[in-house]
Scaffold this active site. Structure first.
Site, PDB file in Angstrom:
ATOM      1  N   GLU A  86       0.834  -1.208   0.000  1.00 30.13           N
ATOM      2  CA  GLU A  86       0.000   0.000   0.000  1.00 30.13           C
ATOM      3  C   GLU A  86       0.865   1.254   0.000  1.00 30.13           C
ATOM      4  O   GLU A  86       0.601   2.217  -0.727  1.00 30.13           O
ATOM      5  CB  GLU A  86      -0.913  -0.023   1.229  1.00 30.13           C
ATOM      6  CG  GLU A  86      -1.671   1.263   1.484  1.00 30.13           C
ATOM      7  CD  GLU A  86      -2.067   1.420   2.942  1.00 30.13           C
ATOM      8  OE1 GLU A  86      -2.344   2.560   3.347  1.00 30.13           O
ATOM      9  OE2 GLU A  86      -2.073   0.406   3.677  1.00 30.13           O
ATOM     10  N   ASP A 104       0.741   3.862  -3.276  1.00 33.34           N
ATOM     11  CA  ASP A 104       0.322   5.261  -3.138  1.00 33.34           C
ATOM     12  C   ASP A 104       1.266   6.175  -3.913  1.00 33.34           C
ATOM     13  O   ASP A 104       0.829   7.108  -4.601  1.00 33.34           O
ATOM     14  CB  ASP A 104       0.295   5.645  -1.653  1.00 33.34           C
ATOM     15  CG  ASP A 104       0.003   7.119  -1.441  1.00 33.34           C
ATOM     16  OD1 ASP A 104      -1.076   7.567  -1.839  1.00 33.34           O
ATOM     17  OD2 ASP A 104       0.869   7.822  -0.883  1.00 33.34           O
ATOM     18  N   ASP A 138      -6.915   0.992   0.409  1.00 32.49           N
ATOM     19  CA  ASP A 138      -5.612   0.392   0.727  1.00 32.49           C
ATOM     20  C   ASP A 138      -5.313  -0.774  -0.213  1.00 32.49           C
ATOM     21  O   ASP A 138      -4.192  -0.926  -0.705  1.00 32.49           O
ATOM     22  CB  ASP A 138      -5.598  -0.106   2.172  1.00 32.49           C
ATOM     23  CG  ASP A 138      -5.614   1.032   3.187  1.00 32.49           C
ATOM     24  OD1 ASP A 138      -5.407   2.187   2.779  1.00 32.49           O
ATOM     25  OD2 ASP A 138      -5.844   0.751   4.377  1.00 32.49           O
ATOM     26  N   GLU A 143      -4.318   0.475  -3.733  1.00 38.44           N
ATOM     27  CA  GLU A 143      -2.928   0.948  -3.778  1.00 38.44           C
ATOM     28  C   GLU A 143      -1.956  -0.236  -3.768  1.00 38.44           C
ATOM     29  O   GLU A 143      -0.930  -0.205  -4.453  1.00 38.44           O
ATOM     30  CB  GLU A 143      -2.664   1.871  -2.594  1.00 38.44           C
ATOM     31  CG  GLU A 143      -3.392   3.205  -2.690  1.00 38.44           C
ATOM     32  CD  GLU A 143      -3.297   4.031  -1.423  1.00 38.44           C
ATOM     33  OE1 GLU A 143      -3.623   5.227  -1.466  1.00 38.44           O
ATOM     34  OE2 GLU A 143      -2.910   3.478  -0.366  1.00 38.44           O
TER      35      GLU A 143
END
Length: 251
Positions: free
Chosen positions: A69, A73, A142, A145
């Site tokens: 995650e 991102d 989450d 990502e």
């Protein structure tokens, strides 16, 4: 009689025995939806594993999607930023930043997962499932990502970009043509960055009653900006617009 295995070996075996997993057919279907075939499907499985699915005896850091995650991102931010730079060549940094943050926030990631129908593949604990975890924005965001990171690690930026272009297609089409009020844009930017909401403070007033001039300072965790206007609202708008133009911290 076979000798007993060392304690560390027994612990590893116990973790392996309880490691959450998706059936092979589910992994295959998820890859078809994503549009990318993984050489090692285990990384996709990890991307879809919520920390709640890891039992107390397991290693949450290694077995859940938390680290992926973190990487995903950053990859998402880069690809969306590249797209905006390429397609909105006349926009200033102050125009681009709010648009970027609308497209990379958790809600946008969750919307991408729902659009593709990937939320049903997320591995959760029974209590999380019962609490509606498969539709929780933070959980979906989450996982999205993490999936981006998994694709990036195996296929690089090109593969990640292809996934994002498809998963975000409805959101790209629905980006408002008109720029929102500067105060709204600044608020969205602050929320996207995890900062407290902007605070507006009247720092001065001048001029006669029939033609006043208000001075307002907008304060954010990253800095502040001051502007004037014939009303408090106009002064706040001007201050927000100025702050949006200086978000890079290079004022």
């Amino acid at each position: 009689m076979k000798p007993a295995r060392p304690k560390r070996t027994r612990q590893r075996a116990a973790v392996k025995a309880v490691k959450p997993s998706l059936p092979p057919e589910a992994l295959k279907e998820a890859q078809e939806i994503i549009g990318f075939k993984f050489k090692d499907a285990a990384i996709l499985e990890r991307a879809l594993t919520h920390p709640s699915a890891i039992p107390p005896s397991g290693d949450t850091v290694k077995l859940s999607n938390q680290r992926l995650e973190f990487l995903g991102d950053r990859v998402l931010n880069l690809i969306i930023a590249e797209r905006l730079i390429e397609r909105r060549q006349s926009d200033s940094e102050g125009d681009l930043a709010p648009r970027l943050n609308r497209l990379v926030k958790k809600g946008a990631c969750a919307e991408a997962m729902r659009f593709l129908g990937l939320q049903r593949f997320i591995l959760l604990s029974e209590s999380e499932v019962a609490a509606g975890g498969h539709d929780r924005e933070s959980t979906l965001g989450d996982a999205c990502e993490a999936v981006i990171a998994a694709i990036y690690q195996e296929g690089g930026l090109a593969a990640a970009r292809k996934f994002i272009e498809r998963a975000w297609a409805p959101q790209f089409e629905n980006v408002p043509a008109e720029t929102k009020d500067p105060k709204t844009l600044l608020q969205e930017w602050a929320q996207g960055q995890g900062h407290p909401l902007p605070d507006y403070v009247v720092t001065g007033r001048s001029g006669p009653d029939h033609a006043p001039q208000y001075e307002v300072e907008v304060r954010l965790a990253v800095g502040k900006a001051t502007a004037t206007g014939p009303s408090k609202r106009e002064a706040e708008r001007h201050a927000a617009a100025l702050m949006l133009r200086t978000l890079t911290g290079t004022e």
